[in-house]
Motif scaffolding. Structure first.
Motif, short mmCIF file in Angstrom:
data_model
loop_
_atom_site.label_atom_id
_atom_site.label_comp_id
_atom_site.label_asym_id
_atom_site.label_seq_id
_atom_site.Cartn_x
_atom_site.Cartn_y
_atom_site.Cartn_z
N ILE A 129 0.69 -1.29 -0.12
CA ILE A 129 -0.04 0.00 0.17
C ILE A 129 0.93 1.15 0.00
O ILE A 129 1.75 1.56 0.69
CB ILE A 129 -0.94 0.00 1.10
CG1 ILE A 129 -2.07 -1.29 1.24
CG2 ILE A 129 -1.69 1.31 1.07
CD1 ILE A 129 -2.62 -1.46 2.69
N ASP A 170 0.33 5.32 0.56
CA ASP A 170 -0.56 6.13 1.19
C ASP A 170 -0.25 7.51 0.79
O ASP A 170 0.65 8.15 0.72
CB ASP A 170 -0.48 6.13 2.79
CG ASP A 170 -1.75 7.14 3.34
OD1 ASP A 170 -2.31 7.82 2.83
OD2 ASP A 170 -1.96 6.64 4.50
N LYS A 177 -1.82 -0.77 -4.30
CA LYS A 177 -2.84 0.15 -4.15
C LYS A 177 -2.39 1.44 -3.56
O LYS A 177 -1.42 1.34 -2.68
CB LYS A 177 -3.87 -0.38 -3.44
CG LYS A 177 -3.65 -0.63 -1.95
CD LYS A 177 -5.19 -1.18 -1.38
CE LYS A 177 -5.27 -1.06 0.14
NZ LYS A 177 -6.45 -1.62 0.57
N GLN A 183 -3.90 4.56 -1.63
CA GLN A 183 -5.03 4.98 -0.80
C GLN A 183 -5.13 6.25 -0.40
O GLN A 183 -4.13 7.08 -0.62
CB GLN A 183 -5.08 4.15 0.52
CG GLN A 183 -4.19 4.50 1.31
CD GLN A 183 -4.20 3.42 2.68
OE1 GLN A 183 -4.93 2.38 2.49
NE2 GLN A 183 -3.60 3.85 3.90
N ASN A 184 -6.23 6.87 -0.09
CA ASN A 184 -6.18 8.47 0.42
C ASN A 184 -6.11 9.15 -0.96
O ASN A 184 -5.32 10.48 -0.70
CB ASN A 184 -5.23 8.62 1.54
CG ASN A 184 -5.85 8.02 2.75
OD1 ASN A 184 -6.81 8.00 2.99
ND2 ASN A 184 -4.70 7.35 3.56
N SER A 201 -10.84 6.04 -9.48
CA SER A 201 -10.71 5.45 -8.25
C SER A 201 -11.82 5.03 -7.58
O SER A 201 -13.16 5.57 -8.16
CB SER A 201 -9.86 6.40 -7.61
OG SER A 201 -10.60 7.52 -7.21
N VAL A 239 -9.54 4.96 -3.28
CA VAL A 239 -8.39 3.92 -3.28
C VAL A 239 -8.36 3.61 -4.82
O VAL A 239 -9.62 3.25 -5.60
CB VAL A 239 -8.95 2.64 -2.58
CG1 VAL A 239 -7.76 1.56 -2.83
CG2 VAL A 239 -8.93 3.07 -0.90
#
Length: 505
Positions: free
Chosen positions: A27, A29, A423, A425-426, A480, A485
């Protein structure tokens, strides 16, 4: 495949949650603190010799390169060469110089001028090099050179204004450590630099002057040149606004050095400059896969992945690093594709290297991740996310130069397809992303040209078709999730390069 989070099916997740837990995607971020950097890859681009601007396509193609790849400066040599008609027995003619500078500015970039070569009436001998007869023997007395630089500086300040000229760069010569470009001593070059910087600063103290534009960093000759040059300037209290050199990732014969050689060179360069002139900017004013005139890989896909890697791994080490040229030069071989030094061939057909710089230019100014062929950035103001993926086969441990076209074809076939799965995220919810894929078949004009039977020369209609082929990559758009995400799950064949670029709302 790049999928929206919530609908993604990742390897191992279909039948077994246990396997999912053992092999989750990593991940990134988007809210993590990023490493701010000033992109060096779009600071400038080589533009050949000054007289190349007389070619009808020169200004238009420079405009295209600047607009799409974001280049801010264009570097050219030979502004005082005989074919520019600037000096004749003490009289000055700036007609062709003005035309060059006007075309450069019209293209949306600023001049980065490498002072060279000696006009006939200033050179220390009638000897010349190259088919275009460059004069590289310095005079015994630099008085006429001082006058030429002084009058040139007065002219450009008078025409373009001191504030504008203060944004330009003036580089004293090109590769004086090589007899090909400088048939004089090291001491004579130091005198040329002193004469040049003193003359320019006397007219406009705000101008930016630097050098020595040596041919590399590895090896005793080049290293000694840089150290001694900086030591001389420090001793003589001469301004060095920027330092330049040309650390190629291959030797003079095109034999590749180890992968990552560029970053190692730049780290050493930065240390050397910091010890002597810590405020000086650092530019690599000529860089490519190798220094040789014809390098087949420059026309093909592996060059693009190599360019991306060497550039992103050099973040923070240099102010600017200029690729050899935006377009193949008129003195190069006349074949449609011949391994020339340009991002485009002489007709303006984009090569994969062009797309490498287009994709690099799309990156943001905050680095979130750079490892194993995955580069993720965030844009400082908009906070949008842009990523570049590239697949350099694990078996490749050196640069990509030193091959004929058959060797490049073999190189292109090395390695395995690689899955990139992670991935982010945010990020912005429901954000739309452009996904551009540069592959063997997409955006690689030489492959399509070869399939068509390698027609040479191309007709006017064929040129226009090949321009479209060169610019065409495999593109799609993705979204997204509503929770911000994005899953990325993409198979890249060897040497593929992919841009994932969030579009503004």
């Amino acid at each position: 495949m790049i999928t929206v989070a919530g609908s993604a099916i990742l390897p191992g997740t279909v039948k077994s949650m246990t396997l999912w837990e053992e092999q989750p995607p990593f991940i990134i971020d988007a809210k993590n603190p990023g490493k701010f950097f000033d992109p060096h890859w779009n600071k400038g681009i080589g533009a050949g010799r000054a007289n190349d601007a007389s070619r009808p396509v020169w200004g238009d193609q420079l405009t295209i390169a600047a607009k799409i790849c974001g280049f801010k400066y264009a570097r050219f040599t030979g502004i005082f060469h005989d074919d520019m008609n600037v000096y004749n027995g003490g009289s000055y003619n700036w007609t062709l110089v003005d035309d060059l500078l006007d075309k450069t500015l019209k293209a949306g970039v600023k001049p980065f001028i490498a002072f060279s070569f000696f006009p006939k009436d200033i050179a220390g001998s009638d000897a010349t090099v190259f088919s275009w007869k460059a004069r590289v023997v310095p005079p015994t007395d630099f008085t006429k050179w001082n006058d030429l630089v002084t009058e040139f500086t007065k002219h450009i300040v008078g025409k373009y204004g001191e504030d504008e000229v203060s944004k330009w760069y003036f580089e004293a010569w090109n590769e004086p450590d090589l007899r090909t470009f400088w048939e004089g001593t090291k001491s004579q070059y130091f005198t040329l630099y002193k004469t040049t910087v003193t003359a320019m600063k006397a007219v406009t103290p705000k101008c930016k002057v630097g050098g020595p534009a040596t041919s590399g960093l590895s090896g005793d000759t080049q290293g000694a040149w840089l150290d001694e040059f900086l030591g001389y300037c420090k001793q003589e209290q001469l301004a060095v606004d920027f330092v330049t050199t040309h650390p190629y990732p291959a030797d003079s014969a095109g034999k590749p050095r180890e992968l990552g050689a560029t970053a190692k060179d730049l780290a050493a360069l930065r240390n050397t400059v910091s010890r002597n002139f810590p405020q000086a900017e650092i530019f690599v004013t000529k860089w490519s896969t190798s220094p040789v005139a014809s390098d087949a890989v420059r026309d093909d896909l592996p060059a693009a992945a190599f360019i991306v890697k060497e550039n992103v791994d050099s973040i923070g080490l240099v102010t600017g690093m200029f690729y050899g040229s935006f377009i193949d030069g008129p003195e190069e071989l006349k074949d449609t594709f011949h391994g020339g030094q340009g991002l485009m061939n002489a007709s303006g057909i984009a090569k994969p290297a062009f797309h490498a710089y287009r994709m690099l230019n799309a990156l943001g100014e905050e680095l979130l991740y750079n490892k194993d062929g995955i580069v993720v950035t965030r844009h400082k103001d908009s906070k949008k996310i842009t990523a570049v993926l590239y697949n350099i086969p694990a078996t490749v441990t050196s640069g990509v130069s030193g091959r004929d076209q058959a060797g490049v074809n073999s190189l292109r076939s090395q390695g395995d397809t690689k899955l990139y799965s992670f991935k982010i995220q945010n990020i912005h919810p429901d954000a739309r992303f452009n996904v551009d894929c540069l592959t063997k078949e997409d955006g690689n004009a030489i492959v399509q040209w070869t399939k068509a039977g390698s027609p040479d020369p191309l007709t006017r209609d064929q040129v226009e078709i090949m321009k479209q082929v060169g610019m065409s990559v495999n593109g799609e758009q993705v979204l997204s999730s509503a929770t911000g995400v994005l899953y990325i799950e993409k198979n890249l064949a060897p040497w593929d390069v992919v841009l994932v670029d969030e579009l503004p709302k």
